[in-house]
Design a protein around this motif. Structure first.
Motif, short mmCIF file in Angstrom:
data_model
loop_
_atom_site.label_atom_id
_atom_site.label_comp_id
_atom_site.label_asym_id
_atom_site.label_seq_id
_atom_site.Cartn_x
_atom_site.Cartn_y
_atom_site.Cartn_z
N ALA A 1 -9.28 8.63 51.28
CA ALA A 1 -8.35 9.80 50.75
C ALA A 1 -8.73 10.96 51.51
N LEU A 2 -10.18 11.30 51.72
CA LEU A 2 -10.22 12.45 52.26
C LEU A 2 -9.96 12.48 54.09
N LEU A 3 -10.17 11.30 54.50
CA LEU A 3 -9.74 11.13 55.88
C LEU A 3 -8.20 11.31 56.17
N ARG A 4 -7.53 10.66 55.23
CA ARG A 4 -5.83 10.72 55.04
C ARG A 4 -5.56 12.33 54.94
N GLU A 5 -6.21 12.90 54.12
CA GLU A 5 -5.76 14.34 53.86
C GLU A 5 -6.32 15.19 55.15
N GLN A 6 -7.33 14.65 55.94
CA GLN A 6 -7.49 15.59 57.19
C GLN A 6 -6.54 14.93 58.17
N VAL A 7 -5.92 13.86 58.33
CA VAL A 7 -4.95 13.32 59.21
C VAL A 7 -3.72 14.04 59.01
N ASN A 8 -3.21 14.39 57.88
CA ASN A 8 -2.11 15.00 57.22
C ASN A 8 -2.22 16.51 57.70
N GLN A 9 -3.41 17.12 57.52
CA GLN A 9 -3.47 18.48 57.97
C GLN A 9 -3.43 18.59 59.68
N LEU A 10 -4.18 17.58 60.15
CA LEU A 10 -3.99 17.55 61.71
C LEU A 10 -2.57 17.26 62.45
#
Length: 131
Positions: free
Chosen positions: A80-89
């Protein structure tokens, strides 16, 4: 001829052998009766043994399942954290792509001047600060 013959052994020996035969038969019957009456106990003992063996095998599996469930929860949280980071990027990439497109259009414009290009870059910086 007389159909009844005289036994060669004394009478008391015959009585003793008969008594031993009856006792032996009684002991055999008693043994059979004991086995029949304790059949339920034998089944219960066998069930207890099987249950104990099954628990011995199941307990390590239950511990491993608990460990794997904990790891799965941790992995889901990390995902979930990595998905959020991907969305931000992805958002940052879209913003930078739009900025680059504006700059490219300003540079390739037929009436492009250094002053106009600097103005477009300054406008992009102002928009970036607002966000």
């Amino acid at each position: 001829m007389n159909p009844v013959s005289n036994p060669e052994a004394p009478h008391w020996v015959q009585v003793l052998l008969s008594l031993l035969g009856v006792l032996g038969g009684t002991t055999g019957l008693a043994a059979i009766a004991t086995v029949v009456s304790q059949r339920g106990k034998f089944k219960a003992d066998a069930a207890d043994t099987l249950t104990e063996a099954a628990l011995t095998l199941v307990q390590p599996l239950q511990l491993r399942i608990t460990e794997l469930e904990s790891e799965a929860v941790s992995a889901r949280a990390e995902l979930a954290l990595l998905r959020e980071q991907v969305n931000q990027l992805q958002f940052v990439v879209r913003v930078l792509t739009r900025t680059l497109d504006r700059w490219r259009a300003a540079v390739h414009a037929p009436d492009a001047t250094l002053r106009r290009i600097r103005s477009v870059v300054a406008e992009s910086e102002r928009l970036a600060e607002e966000q």
